[in-house]
Design a protein around this motif. Structure first.
Motif, PDB file in Angstrom:
ATOM      1  N   GLU A   1       0.821  -1.207   0.000  1.00 46.21           N
ATOM      2  CA  GLU A   1       0.000   0.000   0.000  1.00 46.21           C
ATOM      3  C   GLU A   1       0.858   1.260   0.000  1.00 46.21           C
ATOM      4  OE1 GLU A   1      -2.971   0.063  -0.609  1.00 46.21           O
ATOM      5  OE2 GLU A   1      -3.976  -1.739   0.098  1.00 46.21           O
TER       6      GLU A   1
ATOM      7  N   GLN B   1       0.460   3.869  -2.935  1.00 49.14           N
ATOM      8  CA  GLN B   1       0.026   5.235  -2.657  1.00 49.14           C
ATOM      9  C   GLN B   1       1.002   6.261  -3.229  1.00 49.14           C
ATOM     10  OE1 GLN B   1      -0.636   6.704   1.553  1.00 49.14           O
ATOM     11  NE2 GLN B   1      -2.762   6.524   0.864  1.00 49.14           N
TER      12      GLN B   1
ATOM     13  N   GLU C   1      -8.423   7.622   1.746  1.00 45.90           N
ATOM     14  CA  GLU C   1      -6.991   7.764   1.498  1.00 45.90           C
ATOM     15  C   GLU C   1      -6.260   8.238   2.750  1.00 45.90           C
ATOM     16  OE1 GLU C   1      -5.101   6.940  -0.900  1.00 45.90           O
ATOM     17  OE2 GLU C   1      -6.498   6.447  -2.502  1.00 45.90           O
TER      18      GLU C   1
ATOM     19  N   ARG D   1      -3.323   6.237   4.689  1.00 41.01           N
ATOM     20  CA  ARG D   1      -1.995   6.830   4.883  1.00 41.01           C
ATOM     21  C   ARG D   1      -1.596   6.824   6.351  1.00 41.01           C
ATOM     22  NH1 ARG D   1       0.067  12.454   2.076  1.00 41.01           N
ATOM     23  NH2 ARG D   1       2.274  12.172   2.555  1.00 41.01           N
TER      24      ARG D   1
END
Length: 724
Positions: free
Chosen positions: A484, A488, A654, A658
């Motif tokens: 991820e 990202q 998102e 994060r």
């Protein structure tokens, strides 16, 4: 064939005169030390003694002498082609010599020279000041990288009949490349450093094509390819007591067959014109077995204007202005498969029906059960998620501090090499290692250089796409947050619009491009007589109907796009916002099963956002999605009533991801850990063995401290014994 192909792509056609230069330097030195004999006539001990002499000569301070020795070593790695009669002989002796070079420690010596060239500030500053950089500016780097690439790729490929010594050497080299043995970091990180240094324009003379090919093959060698990934996935599931996979995805896709694409706007117009003239409209003749996957009706077959009207966005004069004949009646079939390694009885077979076993996520089951409980019983249960940590790879730990720089640099290279990119004054120059010192003056030379430049860009796209996909797949298997984190960074660096821009072209022209000159391919050009090249022969190209290199790149880019958008509604909405549907529909013109599968996957995840009218006017595409793409529990992709599709949740999704990634990286890799994430040490010996920093004046008050904290405090010894 594939072994030879990898060597072919290593060299630009502009480098062809250097093959004879390598041979001349080798023979000049060889004849001075071994008189009257050829390399093939030497015994193994004599060959080892000569390589040891070359290894000693690499340590001379004279730069020109060192380059001559490196060229002699490169000639050995290339297979002493002047003593060979066939291409097979060249590959045999190349393999023999490469294992000998590795056994004598040549790779370690080359690595030291490569580090010196990377840190050569004089060469970097000279290249920065030059108005035009050519092949001559990267001579030393190209020679070193070519030898290292030949060693990595030759040893990586396992051949039948390899001796136990060669198998042991392969495992040792694999461990050596993946371990932090080179200045405390894996070899791949040194190559990543070259990529970022080049893209920051601090070293514009670096030969990026060779760097990317070597980096890709190093990752492929140390971590493993797709076959090894599948085996590791099976072992991981067994280790974690998870149910086995329902099928092998690689085998399923390989057994799929391509379908004919939906009719384009131009084809519909042609059909209408033919009907007006009173002639019967007909589809191009295509073999039925190529269109029928599992004895079911082809979803793209018998297109009719009354059933499906192309989306107005599909009509783009810049891309669909003319219909290539290849768009209409050619089906791309894979190259002939190698001889089977297993009995034919192990071949995967499917009953009539859909090719994929249905899948379900744990989240889907939880949502289904919670909804059912709330509806029929009137209560819900909470969910507790627990982590299952896996081993951390050395590569991720090394890449972590500069991961964003690596990702941005790779995407810059991909953008610069894309056929849809336009030259800009501030963009990086990826042609430094293909342009000759003297520019062409004849039409033939210009055509040859044009083919070489296009081929150069195609190879850069191929290596970059394959490298990114490999990293994503390995990080996902190792730990989901590692995957991820990389994904990202790709999204934040505009990877999604970049890939869509890549596909916003006449994709069939790209797939069928003929940017190769077989007569100049290595080792053909050093074994056979060079035929006379003419403008007509260059324009005709090779005999291959399709460019498998470009098809490989397209499939990998589609797979990257699938991986970074899967189960991410905010990123799926980016596909919708960038109007990817008509771009992806045009990619269905490529009649290759694997590529069509990943295009249909990308269309499937966004159909719920495209509206009822789009679904109604693209029923043939919807039917193809149903037939070829895997389905899941509560899979309402065709209706748009997913509760997770709320637009106000996109940004929060998102941000939450994060935050979780940052906590993961801090908890596992941050040396200055916050006490909130520091694990508690419950081991008595470990706690008592820790060094405690005491103040300087502690020894003055030591006795008072003992009296107050130890002797004056009552100790319940019975309680301590019972607790034990």
């Amino acid at each position: 064939m594939s072994f030879c192909l990898f060597h072919t792509e290593l060299y630009s056609y502009t480098e062809e005169p250097e093959f004879s230069l390598n041979r001349d330097y080798f023979e000049e030195d060889f004849k001075n030390h071994v008189k009257g004999r050829r390399w093939m006539e030497l015994s193994m001990e004599e060959q080892r003694a000569y390589v040891m002499r070359l290894l000693d000569a690499l340590e001379v301070t004279d730069r020109d002498k060192r380059l001559k020795v490196a060229r002699a070593i490169l000639y050995l790695a290339q297979g002493v082609f002047d003593e060979c009669d066939t291409e097979t002989d060249v590959l045999y002796w190349s393999r023999h010599n490469v294992f000998l070079l590795y056994d004598m420690g040549i790779f370690t010596a080359l690595l030291e020279l490569l580090s010196m060239e990377i840190d050569n500030n004089q060469a970097c500053s000279s290249a920065v000041r030059k108005p035009a950089i050519s092949l001559a500016d990267s001579t030393e780097l190209r020679v070193l990288l070519s030898i290292m690439y030949l060693m990595v790729e030759t040893i990586r490929v396992e051949m039948e009949g390899d001796s136990p010594e060669r198998k042991a050497a392969r495992e040792a080299f694999k461990t050596e490349l993946g371990s932090p043995l080179y200045n405390g970091e894996p070899f791949a990180l040194l190559l990543f450093t070259m990529v970022t240094k080049f893209c920051s324009m601090n070293a514009p003379h670096f030969p990026m094509k060779k760097v990317l090919l070597l980096l890709w093959k190093t990752i492929l060698f140390t971590l493993g390819g797709f076959e090894e990934l599948q085996e590791m996935k099976v072992r991981m599931r067994e280790l974690l007591n998870l149910p086995p996979l329902p099928e092998d995805s690689i085998k399923v896709v390989r057994n799929m067959r391509a379908a004919s694409p939906p009719a384009s706007a131009m084809e519909l117009i042609e059909q209408q014109q033919q009907q007006k003239r009173g002639r019967r409209s007909r589809r191009p003749l295509v073999k039925q077995d190529s269109l029928d996957t599992y004895n079911e009706q082809d979803p793209f077959k018998n297109d009719d204007a009354r059933d499906e009207e192309d989306d107005p966005e599909d009509v783009d004069s810049g891309i669909e202005g003319e219909v290539d004949p290849l768009d209409r009646d050619v089906i791309i079939q894979p190259p002939p498969p190698p001889p089977p390694l297993r009995p034919p009885t192990e071949r995967v077979s499917f009953p009539k029906g859909l090719p994929w076993a249905p899948k379900v996520r744990e989240k889907d089951i939880e949502h289904f059960l919670e909804t059912s409980r709330n509806k029929f019983i009137g209560f819900t249960l909470g969910n507790c998620q627990s982590e299952s940590p896996l081993l951390i790879e050395i590569l991720y730990l090394g890449m972590l501090p500069s991961l964003s720089q690596y990702v941005i640099a790779l995407l810059k290279l991909l953008l610069a090499a894309a056929p849809t990119s336009k030259a800009k004054t501030d963009s990086i120059n990826i042609l430094a290692d293909v342009l000759p010192e003297e520019m062409p003056i004849t039409v033939l030379q210009s055509m040859k250089l044009g083919i070489d430049v296009n081929r150069h860009k195609e190879i850069i796209v191929k290596a970059t796409a394959a490298l990114l996909l490999l990293l994503l797949k390995h990080f996902k298997l190792n730990h989901i947050y590692q995957f991820e984190y990389v994904a990202q960074h790709l999204v934040f660096a505009n990877c999604i619009p970049l890939i869509l821009k890549f596909f916003n072209q006449n994709i069939m022209s790209y797939i069928s491009a003929k940017n190769s000159i077989c007569a100049l391919d290595f080792p053909h050009c050093v074994v056979h007589e060079m035929p006379e090249l003419t403008a007509e022969s260059l324009e005709a190209g090779d005999s291959n109907q399709f460019c498998w290199r470009n098809l490989f790149s397209c499939i990998n880019l589609l797979r990257i796009l699938n991986k970074i958008t899967k189960w991410k509604h905010s990123r799926t909405m980016m596909l919708v916002v960038f109007k990817s549907a008509p771009i992806l529909k045009r990619a269905l013109k490529v009649k290759q099963a694997m590529m069509q599968l990943y295009v249909l996957k990308l269309l499937k995840i966004q159909t719920k956002y495209l509206g009822r009218q789009w679904r109604k006017s693209n029923m043939k595409t919807m039917s193809a999605i149903y037939q070829k793409v895997r389905h899941r529990l509560n899979d309402d992709w065709a209706y748009g009533n997913d509760i997770d599709a709320r637009p106000w949740d996109f940004q929060a999704e998102e941000c939450a991801l994060r935050e979780s990634i940052e906590k993961f990286n801090m908890r596992r890799y941050d040396k200055n850990q916050n006490s909130e994430f520091t694990p508690v040490d419950n081991c008595l010996q470990s706690v008592l063995g820790q060094r405690v920093d005491l103040p300087e004046d502690f020894h003055y008050s030591y006795e008072m401290w003992l009296e107050r904290e130890v002797f004056s405090q009552p100790i319940q010894w019975e309680g301590l014994l019972q607790a034990q």
